[in-house]
Design a protein around this motif. Sequence first.
Motif, short mmCIF file in Angstrom:
data_model
loop_
_atom_site.label_atom_id
_atom_site.label_comp_id
_atom_site.label_asym_id
_atom_site.label_seq_id
_atom_site.Cartn_x
_atom_site.Cartn_y
_atom_site.Cartn_z
N GLU A 81 -0.68 -5.64 3.79
CA GLU A 81 0.81 -5.90 3.87
C GLU A 81 1.26 -6.00 5.27
N ARG A 82 0.63 -5.56 6.39
CA ARG A 82 0.55 -5.81 7.72
C ARG A 82 -0.49 -6.70 8.22
N ARG A 83 -1.06 -7.46 7.51
CA ARG A 83 -2.28 -8.27 7.88
C ARG A 83 -3.22 -7.56 8.67
N ASN A 84 -3.67 -6.09 8.11
CA ASN A 84 -4.62 -5.36 8.80
C ASN A 84 -4.52 -5.35 10.33
N SER A 85 -3.33 -5.49 10.89
CA SER A 85 -3.38 -5.42 12.28
C SER A 85 -3.71 -4.17 12.95
N LEU A 86 -4.11 -3.99 14.07
CA LEU A 86 -4.77 -3.05 14.97
C LEU A 86 -3.45 -2.07 15.60
N SER A 87 -2.68 -1.58 14.77
CA SER A 87 -1.75 -0.52 15.14
C SER A 87 -2.49 0.60 15.78
N MET A 88 -1.85 1.39 16.72
CA MET A 88 -2.37 2.64 16.98
C MET A 88 -3.13 3.59 15.85
N ALA A 89 -2.51 3.67 14.90
CA ALA A 89 -2.65 4.39 13.70
C ALA A 89 -4.04 3.81 13.04
N MET A 90 -4.05 2.43 12.94
CA MET A 90 -5.33 1.90 12.34
C MET A 90 -6.49 1.93 13.19
N LEU A 91 -6.09 1.81 14.56
CA LEU A 91 -7.21 2.01 15.37
C LEU A 91 -7.86 3.30 15.58
N GLU A 92 -6.91 4.49 15.48
CA GLU A 92 -7.27 5.90 15.39
C GLU A 92 -8.37 5.99 14.09
N ALA A 93 -7.67 5.51 12.99
CA ALA A 93 -8.28 5.64 11.78
C ALA A 93 -9.72 5.09 11.68
N LEU A 94 -9.91 4.29 12.34
CA LEU A 94 -11.27 3.19 12.49
C LEU A 94 -12.22 3.97 13.34
N SER A 95 -11.64 4.32 14.51
CA SER A 95 -12.19 5.27 15.36
C SER A 95 -12.85 6.46 14.65
N LEU A 109 -16.89 -0.17 5.64
CA LEU A 109 -15.35 0.54 5.98
C LEU A 109 -14.51 -0.77 5.98
N THR A 110 -13.21 -0.68 5.30
CA THR A 110 -12.39 -1.73 4.60
C THR A 110 -10.97 -1.44 5.39
N LEU A 111 -10.63 -2.38 6.19
CA LEU A 111 -9.22 -2.37 6.60
C LEU A 111 -8.29 -2.40 5.54
N ASN A 112 -7.29 -1.49 5.50
CA ASN A 112 -6.64 -1.43 3.97
C ASN A 112 -5.12 -1.30 4.29
N GLN A 113 -4.62 -2.40 5.26
CA GLN A 113 -3.18 -2.47 5.43
C GLN A 113 -3.07 -4.06 5.23
N MET A 147 0.85 -1.07 -0.13
CA MET A 147 0.00 -0.06 0.22
C MET A 147 0.91 1.21 0.11
N SER A 148 0.56 1.93 -0.94
CA SER A 148 1.32 3.41 -0.99
C SER A 148 0.98 4.34 0.22
N GLU A 149 1.83 5.10 0.66
CA GLU A 149 1.76 6.06 1.90
C GLU A 149 0.80 7.00 1.80
N ASP A 150 0.03 7.43 0.67
CA ASP A 150 -1.06 8.28 0.60
C ASP A 150 -2.44 7.39 0.75
N GLN A 151 -2.38 6.11 0.71
CA GLN A 151 -3.57 5.43 0.66
C GLN A 151 -3.83 5.36 2.05
N PRO A 152 -5.43 5.62 2.52
CA PRO A 152 -6.14 5.52 3.85
C PRO A 152 -5.88 4.28 4.51
N LEU A 153 -5.77 4.32 5.95
CA LEU A 153 -5.60 2.79 6.68
C LEU A 153 -7.23 2.16 6.32
N LEU A 156 -18.23 -4.06 7.99
CA LEU A 156 -16.75 -4.12 8.36
C LEU A 156 -16.17 -5.22 7.69
N ALA A 157 -15.21 -4.65 6.63
CA ALA A 157 -14.48 -5.69 5.85
C ALA A 157 -12.75 -5.25 5.84
N ALA A 158 -12.21 -6.45 5.12
CA ALA A 158 -10.67 -6.07 5.06
C ALA A 158 -10.18 -6.47 3.58
#
Length: 262
Positions: free
Chosen positions: A25-39, A19-23, A1-7, A56-58
């Motif tokens: 390459e990181r197995r759509n893991s719930l990093s702090m950034a992913m959690l904040e984006a989803l929130s 809402l589709t988890l969009n990472q 995923m390119s850096e300008d793509q939303p999580l 909610l998809a991935a």
Amino acid sequence: MSEDQPLVLKTSDNGVTTLTLNQPERRNSLSMAMLEALSAELHDIVEDAETRVVVLAAQGNVFCAGHDLREIREKFDDADFQLALFDQCSKVMQQIVDLSKPVIARVAGVATAAGCQLVASCDLAVAADTARFATPGVNIGLFCSTPMVALSRNVSRKQAMEMLLTGEMISATRAEEIGLVNRAVDEQVLDDTVYRMARTIADKSGHTLKIGKEAFYRQLEMPLADAYAFTSRVMAENLQAHDAQEGICAFLDKRKPEWHDR
């Protein structure tokens, strides 16, 4: 995923927002950034009058692998970050439960640890029959204590404890048997099944869905007599709403109701 793509990707169609988890390459893991984006996306949907149902998809072949262990390792010595991470994850799970619109998990692939928690937190879940689920924290010395909260509210105690204590994967078919997902279907009909369910729900009064979802979760934590007293009040108040009266009249008049969402 390119850096300008939303999580988290967001699309909407006829009252259904996905809402589709969009990472992947990181197995759509719930990093702090992913959690904040989803929130943030869930927060925006609260005020979105057009959205009646959320899916909610991935992306990729992993729905969600749980917390980002690389991020956690980098922060081993930062106790404040660790607590903030788990608090943020708990916030997102509660946002899903508290959201006035029903949330359906569309699960293709693996959902483990906090990813399994994410599925369990949704109101409904449909999985491809190739999907698998686990709460494997015990295998790495970090018991799935926060995933346990959602899991134990979806399946029986012994089924939850078996998943938590063994850390073993279960199939989608088994997940359906124990109540973790509503349906396990052939991957070829996953989207048809999910969106047919979503459209069916979206066709109802948004006001009625809001009342029902809130009451469902509130009464679960009450003793039986209190639950009946509470839901009796809810129904009496619901009956005063425009949509309840319109729905009853439409049923008796043998016509389609016209919802005003009030």
